[in-house]
Scaffold this active site. Structure first.
Site, PDB file in Angstrom:
ATOM      1  N   ASP A 100      -7.707   1.257  -5.431  1.00  0.00           N
ATOM      2  CA  ASP A 100      -6.783   2.409  -5.297  1.00  0.00           C
ATOM      3  C   ASP A 100      -7.419   3.318  -6.459  1.00  0.00           C
ATOM      4  O   ASP A 100      -7.856   3.083  -7.440  1.00  0.00           O
ATOM      5  CB  ASP A 100      -5.563   1.559  -6.302  1.00  0.00           C
ATOM      6  CG  ASP A 100      -4.246   2.195  -6.043  1.00  0.00           C
ATOM      7  OD1 ASP A 100      -4.229   3.831  -5.703  1.00  0.00           O
ATOM      8  OD2 ASP A 100      -3.299   1.616  -5.994  1.00  0.00           O
ATOM      9  N   ASP A 202      -4.386   7.689  -4.693  1.00  0.00           N
ATOM     10  CA  ASP A 202      -3.009   7.889  -5.320  1.00  0.00           C
ATOM     11  C   ASP A 202      -2.377   9.135  -5.618  1.00  0.00           C
ATOM     12  O   ASP A 202      -3.271  10.100  -5.964  1.00  0.00           O
ATOM     13  CB  ASP A 202      -3.145   7.071  -6.970  1.00  0.00           C
ATOM     14  CG  ASP A 202      -1.612   7.026  -7.448  1.00  0.00           C
ATOM     15  OD1 ASP A 202      -0.843   6.318  -7.161  1.00  0.00           O
ATOM     16  OD2 ASP A 202      -1.609   7.717  -8.657  1.00  0.00           O
ATOM     17  N   GLU A 258      -1.934   8.684  -0.529  1.00  0.00           N
ATOM     18  CA  GLU A 258      -0.390   8.666  -1.121  1.00  0.00           C
ATOM     19  C   GLU A 258       0.139  10.102  -1.143  1.00  0.00           C
ATOM     20  O   GLU A 258      -0.425  11.011  -1.731  1.00  0.00           O
ATOM     21  CB  GLU A 258      -0.294   7.902  -2.291  1.00  0.00           C
ATOM     22  CG  GLU A 258       1.437   7.891  -2.457  1.00  0.00           C
ATOM     23  CD  GLU A 258       1.863   7.673  -3.829  1.00  0.00           C
ATOM     24  OE1 GLU A 258       2.860   6.940  -4.343  1.00  0.00           O
ATOM     25  OE2 GLU A 258       0.983   8.044  -4.949  1.00  0.00           O
ATOM     26  N   HIS A 331       4.642  -0.912  -4.021  1.00  0.00           N
ATOM     27  CA  HIS A 331       5.072  -1.301  -5.468  1.00  0.00           C
ATOM     28  C   HIS A 331       5.872  -0.380  -6.287  1.00  0.00           C
ATOM     29  O   HIS A 331       6.226  -0.654  -7.355  1.00  0.00           O
ATOM     30  CB  HIS A 331       3.765  -1.555  -6.086  1.00  0.00           C
ATOM     31  CG  HIS A 331       3.084  -0.339  -6.215  1.00  0.00           C
ATOM     32  ND1 HIS A 331       2.411   0.247  -5.160  1.00  0.00           N
ATOM     33  CD2 HIS A 331       2.676   0.692  -7.179  1.00  0.00           C
ATOM     34  CE1 HIS A 331       1.979   1.593  -5.659  1.00  0.00           C
ATOM     35  NE2 HIS A 331       2.269   1.740  -6.785  1.00  0.00           N
ATOM     36  N   ASP A 332       6.261   0.698  -5.448  1.00  0.00           N
ATOM     37  CA  ASP A 332       7.023   1.589  -6.278  1.00  0.00           C
ATOM     38  C   ASP A 332       8.467   1.768  -5.618  1.00  0.00           C
ATOM     39  O   ASP A 332       9.394   2.647  -5.746  1.00  0.00           O
ATOM     40  CB  ASP A 332       6.642   3.099  -5.784  1.00  0.00           C
ATOM     41  CG  ASP A 332       5.335   3.236  -6.460  1.00  0.00           C
ATOM     42  OD1 ASP A 332       5.143   2.742  -7.790  1.00  0.00           O
ATOM     43  OD2 ASP A 332       4.541   3.919  -6.104  1.00  0.00           O
TER      44      ASP A 332
HETATM   45  C1  GLC Z   1       1.785   6.582  -7.626  1.00  0.00           C
HETATM   46  C2  GLC Z   1       1.734   5.057  -7.592  1.00  0.00           C
HETATM   47  C3  GLC Z   1       2.850   4.819  -8.737  1.00  0.00           C
HETATM   48  C4  GLC Z   1       2.498   5.473  -9.865  1.00  0.00           C
HETATM   49  C5  GLC Z   1       2.235   6.935  -9.625  1.00  0.00           C
HETATM   50  C6  GLC Z   1       1.560   7.407 -10.890  1.00  0.00           C
HETATM   51  O1  GLC Z   1       2.887   7.068  -7.177  1.00  0.00           O
HETATM   52  O2  GLC Z   1       2.111   4.235  -6.532  1.00  0.00           O
HETATM   53  O3  GLC Z   1       2.841   3.600  -8.960  1.00  0.00           O
HETATM   54  O4  GLC Z   1       3.208   5.143 -10.889  1.00  0.00           O
HETATM   55  O5  GLC Z   1       1.443   7.410  -8.558  1.00  0.00           O
HETATM   56  O6  GLC Z   1       0.197   7.115 -10.838  1.00  0.00           O
END
Ligand code: GLC
Length: 557
Positions: A100, A202, A258, A331-332
């Site tokens: 990641d 990310d 993402e 995980h979110d």
């Molecule tokens: C992304 C991750 C999340 C994190 C955020 C800040 O959305 O998936 O878990 O809190 O970025 O890095």
């Protein structure tokens, strides 16, 4: 077509949340040797790649998404040797490890930020986003950070504000500075040299900042969500093409960005021939509860046609160019059984229904830790029981905007990221076999029935279903259709059934899933002459789906 697919288009990815996977030291937190010791389990699911959420050194304000060193391992997870062993052992089993990359921001404890904040003229002074206060001393803009509160924090030492899209412990890096970009590329190349098989990138939509101007307030606090102001700013793709040229090009890896806020219609710029990434996590199907701003207490309901429409748009957008990462959990997100189905849904049938869609759409399926066991949400009493930083932000926002404790907690129960972060349930024994110590987050109370030990020997379990449909997707003639075949939605007007056909070389696979807890009739002509291959009930009746039934048929043209 089939022959042309790359390894990552034919496999399944499993997302591991290392802190919650398996603890081998009794610390109460999962670790890298724990992952290595369960590679054979992941192999039974047909997994060809494992996406690890961050395992780098971190103060863990946001559970590792606040990184203080991009090329080392946090001691709570193990050592670099443990990581090398994981990569090597995975490779032996034909599994690649995917790292990641959290490149929009670092931790405020990163040496770069520690130096940057010291003065306005040090060597790293321009590595983060610093701005003067407004004449009245207030923050440079009225942007609200994603975890709540202002997106700007005052720094006494520098007498300036710094920007943070997320928590104040996560200062945004300044991508305009070529030295910053080079340092980030170097870190990614470090991991390529270690032999990783790809990257999940990310929060990548936020790296290009627009003009620093106030936005129209969206709430009582006079602020506007930063996402509305900064995601997908013109010029972002120039940065990303440079990133690709310096890191991804020339490697047999996959990348998945993402990209919350990128619409299916924009995918052509992000993936495929002229794009940057192999795949993009866009959230059109995940954000249905929040058509405007994300306020958990004010979640809206949606009809099935919205979910179907979003998925079909993404399938179409990647039909001939680019590739789609299929996902319903990470995980979110809350657990898919609770998110996509009515409250009275049987969790096992709902989990199988979602598994069917996940494993039969066109794209690469991403299974999130525990999803294959049919995990459901948790509901703890007070906000103090929650670890997730965004749950605290959402609770505070709800209270500020007039909600009672109960209303605010209802939103947290429904959407907290901790729903996805409870420990992995391996066995019926103490702490579900996750740790001999005290688990960092409580184990779900259902672990005696919902665990690997119980499900592995039960043919009717969610786990057995995942293993079966995963095999269907990977081996034999049907697999070719499911991997490479075209997608065509059918029964598009139905508000109960999601149905589609996947076709290749004269063979068609028909998938029908009832998302309701009622019987759902459909025109039997659709499956006439077709042979049932599998489904979530032991048998099926043509023209009728029972509550939450999922069924897969095949037919020759
Ligand atoms: C992304 C991750 C999340 C994190 C955020 C800040 O959305 O998936 O878990 O809190 O970025 O890095």
């Amino acid at each position: 077509m089939q022959g042309k697919l790359k390894w990552w288009q034919k496999t399944l990815v499993y997302q591991v949340y290392p802190k919650s996977f398996l603890d081998t030291t009794g610390s109460g937190q999962g670790d890298i040797p724990g992952i290595t010791s369960r590679l054979d389990y992941l192999k039974t699911l047909g997994v060809g790649a494992i996406w690890l959420t961050p395992v780098y050194p971190s103060p863990m304000v946001d559970n590792g998404y606040d990184i203080s060193d991009y090329t080392a391992i946090d001691p709570s997870y193990g050592t670099m040797e443990d990581m090398e062993k994981l990569i090597a052992e995975a490779k032996k089993r034909d599994i690649r490890i995917v790292m990641d990359l959290v490149y929009n921001h670092s931790s405020d404890q990163h040496a770069w930020f520690q130096e940057s904040k010291r003065s306005r003229d040090n060597a790293k002074a321009d590595w983060y986003i610093w701005r003067d206060a407004k004449p009245d001393g207030s923050a440079p803009t009225n942007w609200r950070g994603i975890f709540g509160g202002s997106a700007w924090t005052w720094c006494e030492e520098r007498q300036q504000y710094y920007l943070h899209t997320f928590a104040k412990a996560q200062p945004d890096l300044n991508w305009e500075n070529p030295e910053v970009r080079q340092a980030l590329y170097d870190a990614a190349n470090f991991w390529l040299d270690k032999g990783v098989g790809g990257f999940r990138i990310d929060a990548i939509v936020y790296i290009k900042k627009p003009a620093f101007v106030d936005g129209e307030p969206d709430g009582e606090d006079g602020m506007v969500g930063i996402h509305e102001m900064t995601h997908d700013t013109p010029g972002i793709l120039d940065f990303l093409h440079e990133f690709k040229a310096n890191v991804f090009d020339g490697h047999d890896i996959f990348t998945v960005g993402e990209a919350n806020g990128v619409a299916p219609s924009e995918l052509k710029d992000w993936v495929g021939e002229n794009g940057v990434f192999s795949m993009l996590f866009e959230f059109s199907h995940m954000n249905l509860n929040f058509p405007t701003s994300e306020r958990w207490y004010a979640a809206e309901d949606w009809p099935l046609s919205k979910l179907k429409g979003a998925l079909t748009a993404s399938q179409r957008a990647t039909a001939t160019n680019g590739w789609y990462p299929i996902f319903f959990e990470n995980h979110d997100q809350p657990r898919c059984v609770d998110k996509f189905f009515p409250a009275d849904a049987d969790p096992i049938l709902a989990a199988k229904a979602m598994a069917t869609v996940l494993l039969t759409l066109r794209g690469t399926p991403f299974i999130y830790e525990g999803q294959e066991l049919g995990y459901t949400n948790v509901a703890w009493d007070t906000i103090d029981d929650y670890n997730d930083i965004s749950s605290h932000g959402q609770y505070a926002l709800a209270r500020e905007e007039g909600c009672s404790h109960e209303q605010a907690m209802a939103g947290v129960h429904r959407f907290s990221r901790d729903n996805a972060r409870t420990p992995m349930q391996w066995s019926r024994s103490r702490n579900a076999g996750f740790t001999t110590g005290t688990p960092w987050l409580p184990v779900h109370t259902d672990y005696r029935e919902c665990c690997v030990e119980a499900e592995a020997c039960d043919e009717a379990s969610v786990l057995s279903y995942y293993r079966r449909i995963s095999r269907l997707r990977r081996e034999g003639e049907i697999a070719q259709v499911l991997q490479a075949g075209t997608y065509r939605e059918v029964l598009a007007d139905s508000e109960s059934i999601y149905a589609y056909e996947r076709s290749l070389d004269g063979k068609t696979v028909i998938v029908l899933v009832n998302f309701t807890t009622n019987n759902a009739p459909y025109d039997a002509a659709l499956t006439e002459g077709a042979k049932r291959i599998d489904g979530s009930y032991p048998d099926s009746e043509s023209g009728l789906l029972r509550p939450l039934e999922a069924v897969i048929y095949e037919k020759e043209d």
